[in-house]
Design an enzyme around this catalytic site. Structure first.
Site: not given
Ligand code: GUN
Length: 283
Positions: A51, A95, A118
């Site tokens: 990211k 996350q 998200d």
């Molecule tokens: N963990 C696995 N996929 C995701 C996601 O799309 N966003 C977040 N915040 N955590 C994750």
């Protein structure tokens, strides 16, 4: 045909970079995404790095806050509260998964919905299901984008989703429905799963088990989207939820792991961050 999420996302990121480069003059600054990582889970560490790298490529400012897995829920809520009130923060991403002593639902609901890049906040989820404008969750959004770019006709198609998670299965089913597909959502308790998946024109698999979908479960000519990121227990290599090699020969279109859905998820996160920034700036 193999759809490369890597190539498509590279193109989309280059387009976003051009757009973001015009922001300092128009708005005085670039979008700012804050990612919070709790603990040291290798998968999560690697996603968070991805990211940050994508943010850099697009020209988005990225701050990653790393905290030990001993952090209390209260302390984490305190960090989110501060970021919610910070005018120079446009997107907040925590996350997942979080350590067991932290209530994920509480954390997600604490993020201001306007900064929820998200699309996990209850208000964004409600808006999705009510067809109101909202921030769409990144993986489902990326999947629909890939299908459209590959020229797959969704209207009237039989789409089968394997997995019913809040992050992927349920929202992708809703987006497919909105695109006028006929959608079946299956899961670990579905009877005769192979018969159901065999009827799919479009098969989206997000069950989190290595090579779970076998060749006999897929119809000749189907479009197969593999959301899984697993370690193959035999080789230790990264693999999807789909047994790629035999199914690639049978499917009309398939996404690889790695290099398929994953890069598209990150690309849509960049897009969501820009959208949150613009919504604020154009108010
Ligand atoms: N963990 C696995 N996929 C995701 C996601 O799309 N966003 C977040 N915040 N955590 C994750």
């Amino acid at each position: 045909m193999i759809i490369s999420g890597k190539d498509l996302s590279a193109r989309l990121k280059a387009e976003m970079a051009v757009e973001v480069a015009s922001f300092p003059e128009k708005y005085g600054r670039v979008p700012h995404l804050v990612v919070i990582l709790v603990g040291e889970d290798p998968g999560s560490v690697s996603y968070v790095k991805g990211k940050a790298k994508a943010s850099e490529a697009v020209g988005i400012r990225n701050t990653t806050i790393r905290k030990p897995d001993t952090i209390s829920e209260e302390e984490l809520l305190g960090i989110i509260d501060e970021l919610n009130r910070d005018d120079e923060v446009d997107g907040i991403l925590v996350q997942l998964p979080l350590p067991r002593h932290i209530n994920e639902d509480r954390i997600i609901a604490a993020i201001r919905k306007e900064k929820d890049v998200d699309g996990f906040h209850p208000m964004n989820v409600a808006s999705l299901w009510m067809k109101q404008p909202c921030t769409l969750p990144c993986t489902p959004k990326g999947i629909i984008r890939m299908l459209c770019e590959a020229g797959v006709v969704l209207e009237g198609s039989n789409a089968v989703v394997v997995g019913r998670s809040n992050i992927v299965g349920l929202p992708v089913a809703k987006l497919l429905l909105d695109a006028n597909a006929t959608v079946t959502v299956t899961h670990s308790r579905t009877k005769n799963l192979g018969e159901v998946t065999h009827r799919a024109d479009i098969l989206v698999v997000a069950i989190g088990r290595p090579k779970f979908i076998k060749e006999d479960m897929v119809r000749e000519g189907a479009v197969v989207i593999d959301v899984g990121v697993n370690r193959d227990p035999e080789t230790g290599k990264l693999c999807g939820d789909v047994d790629f090699e035999p199914i690639e020969k049978k499917a009309s279109i398939i996404t690889p792991v790695p290099g398929g859905v994953g890069p598209m998820t990150i690309c849509c996160l960049m897009e969501n961050t820009i959208e949150c920034f613009l919504r604020k700036m154009e108010k």
